[in-house]
Design an enzyme around this catalytic site. Structure first.
Site, PDB file in Angstrom:
ATOM      1  N   LYS A  12       0.833  -1.192   0.000  1.00  0.00           N
ATOM      2  CA  LYS A  12       0.000   0.000   0.000  1.00  0.00           C
ATOM      3  C   LYS A  12       0.877   1.255   0.000  1.00  0.00           C
ATOM      4  O   LYS A  12       2.060   1.210   0.334  1.00  0.00           O
ATOM      5  CB  LYS A  12      -0.931   0.010   1.221  1.00  0.00           C
ATOM      6  CG  LYS A  12      -0.209   0.007   2.563  1.00  0.00           C
ATOM      7  CD  LYS A  12       0.247   1.356   3.030  1.00  0.00           C
ATOM      8  CE  LYS A  12       1.132   1.178   4.214  1.00  0.00           C
ATOM      9  NZ  LYS A  12       2.297   2.053   4.291  1.00  0.00           N
ATOM     10  N   SER A 147       4.580  -3.909   3.939  1.00  0.00           N
ATOM     11  CA  SER A 147       4.975  -5.324   3.831  1.00  0.00           C
ATOM     12  C   SER A 147       4.507  -6.118   5.045  1.00  0.00           C
ATOM     13  O   SER A 147       4.036  -7.249   4.921  1.00  0.00           O
ATOM     14  CB  SER A 147       6.488  -5.448   3.663  1.00  0.00           C
ATOM     15  OG  SER A 147       7.188  -5.015   4.823  1.00  0.00           O
ATOM     16  N   ASP A 199      -3.083   0.003   7.242  1.00  0.00           N
ATOM     17  CA  ASP A 199      -2.273  -0.825   6.338  1.00  0.00           C
ATOM     18  C   ASP A 199      -2.976  -2.150   6.033  1.00  0.00           C
ATOM     19  O   ASP A 199      -3.107  -2.544   4.869  1.00  0.00           O
ATOM     20  CB  ASP A 199      -0.903  -1.107   6.964  1.00  0.00           C
ATOM     21  CG  ASP A 199      -0.053   0.154   7.059  1.00  0.00           C
ATOM     22  OD1 ASP A 199       1.122   0.047   7.442  1.00  0.00           O
ATOM     23  OD2 ASP A 199      -0.576   1.247   6.761  1.00  0.00           O
TER      24      ASP A 199
HETATM   25  N1  LIG Z   1       8.123 -11.091   2.936  1.00  0.00           N
HETATM   26  C1  LIG Z   1       8.260 -11.081   4.266  1.00  0.00           C
HETATM   27  N2  LIG Z   1       8.663 -12.205   4.893  1.00  0.00           N
HETATM   28  C2  LIG Z   1       8.774 -12.235   6.240  1.00  0.00           C
HETATM   29  N3  LIG Z   1       8.540 -11.183   7.059  1.00  0.00           N
HETATM   30  C3  LIG Z   1       8.151 -10.031   6.475  1.00  0.00           C
HETATM   31  C4  LIG Z   1       7.998  -9.906   5.065  1.00  0.00           C
HETATM   32  N4  LIG Z   1       7.601  -8.636   4.804  1.00  0.00           N
HETATM   33  C5  LIG Z   1       7.526  -8.001   5.987  1.00  0.00           C
HETATM   34  N5  LIG Z   1       7.853  -8.822   6.991  1.00  0.00           N
HETATM   35  C6  LIG Z   1       7.863  -8.483   8.421  1.00  0.00           C
HETATM   36  O1  LIG Z   1       7.489  -7.100   8.569  1.00  0.00           O
HETATM   37  C7  LIG Z   1       8.586  -6.344   9.122  1.00  0.00           C
HETATM   38  C8  LIG Z   1       8.632  -4.955   8.453  1.00  0.00           C
HETATM   39  O2  LIG Z   1       7.504  -4.290   8.943  1.00  0.00           O
HETATM   40  P1  LIG Z   1       7.451  -2.692   9.023  1.00  0.00           P
HETATM   41  O3  LIG Z   1       6.056  -2.351   9.465  1.00  0.00           O
HETATM   42  O4  LIG Z   1       8.579  -2.185   9.805  1.00  0.00           O
HETATM   43  O5  LIG Z   1       7.685  -2.227   7.513  1.00  0.00           O
HETATM   44  P2  LIG Z   1       6.586  -2.027   6.385  1.00  0.00           P
HETATM   45  O6  LIG Z   1       5.317  -2.713   6.786  1.00  0.00           O
HETATM   46  O7  LIG Z   1       7.175  -2.444   5.106  1.00  0.00           O
HETATM   47  O8  LIG Z   1       6.390  -0.456   6.404  1.00  0.00           O
HETATM   48  P3  LIG Z   1       5.079   0.392   6.835  1.00  0.00           P
HETATM   49  O9  LIG Z   1       4.519  -0.315   8.051  1.00  0.00           O
HETATM   50  O10 LIG Z   1       5.597   1.762   7.154  1.00  0.00           O
HETATM   51  O11 LIG Z   1       4.147   0.341   5.664  1.00  0.00           O
HETATM   52  C9  LIG Z   1       9.822  -7.164   8.808  1.00  0.00           C
HETATM   53  O12 LIG Z   1      10.843  -6.870   9.768  1.00  0.00           O
HETATM   54  C10 LIG Z   1       9.296  -8.590   8.974  1.00  0.00           C
HETATM   55  O13 LIG Z   1       9.201  -8.935  10.363  1.00  0.00           O
HETATM   56  C1  LIG Z   2       2.883   5.054  10.578  1.00  0.00           C
HETATM   57  C2  LIG Z   2       1.525   4.475  10.305  1.00  0.00           C
HETATM   58  O1  LIG Z   2       0.534   5.498  10.371  1.00  0.00           O
HETATM   59  C3  LIG Z   2       1.437   3.883   8.914  1.00  0.00           C
HETATM   60  C4  LIG Z   2       2.479   2.867   8.610  1.00  0.00           C
HETATM   61  O2  LIG Z   2       2.354   2.423   7.270  1.00  0.00           O
HETATM   62  C5  LIG Z   2       1.233   3.416  11.368  1.00  0.00           C
HETATM   63  C6  LIG Z   2      -0.232   2.976  11.337  1.00  0.00           C
HETATM   64  O3  LIG Z   2      -1.099   3.779  10.978  1.00  0.00           O
HETATM   65  O4  LIG Z   2      -0.464   1.789  11.697  1.00  0.00           O
HETATM   66 MG   LIG Z   3       4.264  -2.267   8.517  1.00  0.00          MG
END
Ligand SMILES: Nc1ncnc2c1ncn2[C@@H]1O[C@H](COP(=O)(O)OP(=O)(O)OP(=O)(O)O)[C@@H](O)[C@H]1O
Ligand SMILES: C[C@@](O)(CCO)CC(=O)[O-]
Ligand SMILES: [Mg+2]
Length: 419
Positions: A12, A147, A199
């Site tokens: 997203k 992710s 998310d």
């Molecule tokens: N393909 C994957 N395989 C295993 N674990 C994953 C994978 N993708 C994400 N993760 C898990 O999610 C964590 C990353 O989550 P984080 O919320 O910090 O980043 P994001 O979701 O990409 O960013 P945001 O929440 O800002 O959108 C990784 O450290 C891991 O634990």
């Molecule tokens: C930083 C944040 O606002 C978005 C993360 O993608 C956290 C959340 O809303 O869960």
């Molecule tokens: Mg995340």
């Protein structure tokens, strides 16, 4: 249960309102259907449940006996019943019962993923064993593109299917999606502590959404139908960061300076509400206002301390080249920036912008549509032997994104995903 089957969920982009969404302000997010996480669920001949996360170099098997100390102890019956009916908060009692299953992972980055897996497993499909869950992403991990939420949605969907809570074969009902989203929110809580839920909501439902979590924990969605394909560039700085840490830092800033931070969060919420109105009726008359909201939202995020010099490189370059407005997207601290292009930006200027970011800073850039298909399910009877062979290759080897998309991308590939 006929195995194997596959699940999938998109990443997203938060267009307006990250961080303020955690404090019950509205936010606007769109799914990025072309960047997804896939999960393959297969039978094994073991008495275990296995997790294989090659993208983060983590795999682990828990024998069924490791869960028995929780499942077979009658003293836990009430704890389990309450946890299985609570999709708003984690059960502290169940959390501590699960601790022994991943205590050796406490210090590693894998702890969150393992905790998410075991919590959802024991709530959704505690009776299954001899099952392997393999995950592959075409989504940059930890990049601000959701992710963690896409993994939570995949786990919630796969385990709800295994637990007999999702039974349709022609499509996912709204009830199915609500169940998936509710449990994906719990998965997000395991991964990052205090998510707003935006998310996992946009990864579950797809398209675009104006989202608000009320103070009482209920959530309001307004789907932005026919989301306009705005000309934009996603820039991945490859700078690692943790959403959990960034969200915690903002919470500390709010606690230390409530009179400064609260107005910033409220301004973000108002900005997101106006942004949703514009996106619902985007035209030449309000396009520049959209660009102005992007610029202001980024400035407010900088004030919260969640930008990063690497993100400011993208914002400064887009300003210098006068090709549009840039803001960080997701939790910030690195990860991704979103640049919405001016209407009249030439292809030449876009190419120059992307080339500078890629060649000078080794950033990755994506120009992809926003919106599209949310969570999706590929049932066993839609997987032929020859396709299964290719699918197993994808999950067992480090196949590139192009091959994964060609074989698996819902809405583009020949496989009959239901969603
Ligand atoms: N393909 C994957 N395989 C295993 N674990 C994953 C994978 N993708 C994400 N993760 C898990 O999610 C964590 C990353 O989550 P984080 O919320 O910090 O980043 P994001 O979701 O990409 O960013 P945001 O929440 O800002 O959108 C990784 O450290 C891991 O634990
Ligand atoms: C930083 C944040 O606002 C978005 C993360 O993608 C956290 C959340 O809303 O869960
Ligand atoms: Mg995340």
């Amino acid at each position: 249960m006929v195995l194997p089957f596959l699940t999938s969920a998109p990443g997203k982009v938060i267009i307006f309102g990250e961080h303020s969404a955690v404090y019950n302000e509205p936010a606007v997010a769109a799914s990025v259907s072309a960047l997804r996480t896939y999960m393959l669920v297969t039978q094994t001949d073991s008495n275990a449940v296995e997790l294989d996360f090659p993208d983060i170099g983590f795999s682990h098997a828990w024998s069924r006996h490791e869960f028995d100390h929780i499942l077979k102890d009658e003293r836990n019956t009430t704890i389990l019943q309450e946890a299985r009916h609570n999709v708003r908060e984690l059960s502290p009692e169940l959390t501590s019962l699960l601790d022994s299953l991943h205590s050796e992972l406490k210090k590693s980055m894998f702890h969150h993923a393992a905790f998410c897996f075991t919590y959802l497993y024991i709530c959704l499909c505690p009776n299954v064993k001899g099952i392997k869950f393999s995950v592959r992403s075409t989504l940059p991990i930890g990049a601000g593109l959701g992710s963690s939420a896409s993994v939570s949605v995949n786990l919630a969907m796969a385990m709800a299917k295994l637990g007999g809570l999702i039974t349709g074969t022609k499509g996912l009902t709204l009830q199915d999606k609500k169940l998936i989203n509710d449990w994906a929110f719990i998965g997000e809580k395991c991964m990052m502590g205090t998510p707003s839920g935006i998310d996992n909501a946009v990864s579950t439902y797809g398209n675009a959404v104006l989202f608000k979590r009320e103070i009482d924990g209920t959530t309001n969605f307004e789907f932005v139908e026919d989301f306009p394909q705005i000309p934009m560039i996603l820039t991945y700085t490859k700078i690692p960061r943790s959403t959990k840490t960034l969200v915690a830092n903002v919470r500390e800033l709010l606690s230390n300076h409530p009179n400064l931070v609260r107005p910033i969060l409220v301004a973000m919420g108002q900005l997101a509400t106006r942004g949703a109105e514009i996106l619902n009726s985007l035209d030449n008359g309000n396009y520049n206002e959209l660009l102005e909201l992007v610029r202001v939202n980024h400035g407010l995020l900088v004030a919260l301390g969640v930008s990063h010099p690497g993100l400011e490189i993208v914002r400064a370059l887009s300003d210098t080249m006068e090709l549009g407005s840039t803001k960080l997207t997701g939790a910030g601290g690195g990860g991704c920036a979103l640049t919405i292009l001016n209407k009249d930006t030439s292809e030449k200027l876009v190419t120059e912008f992307k080339s500078k970011l890629e060649k000078t800073h080794d950033y990755a850039t994506y120009q992809t549509d926003l919106g599209g298909i949310g969570c999706s399910l590929l049932l066993n009877d839609c997987i032929s032997e020859d396709k299964l062979e290719l699918i197993l290759k994808i999950f067992n080897h480090n196949e590139d994104k192009a091959l994964i998309d060609e074989l698996l991308l819902p809405g583009k590939c020949s496989l009959s995903w239901i969603f």
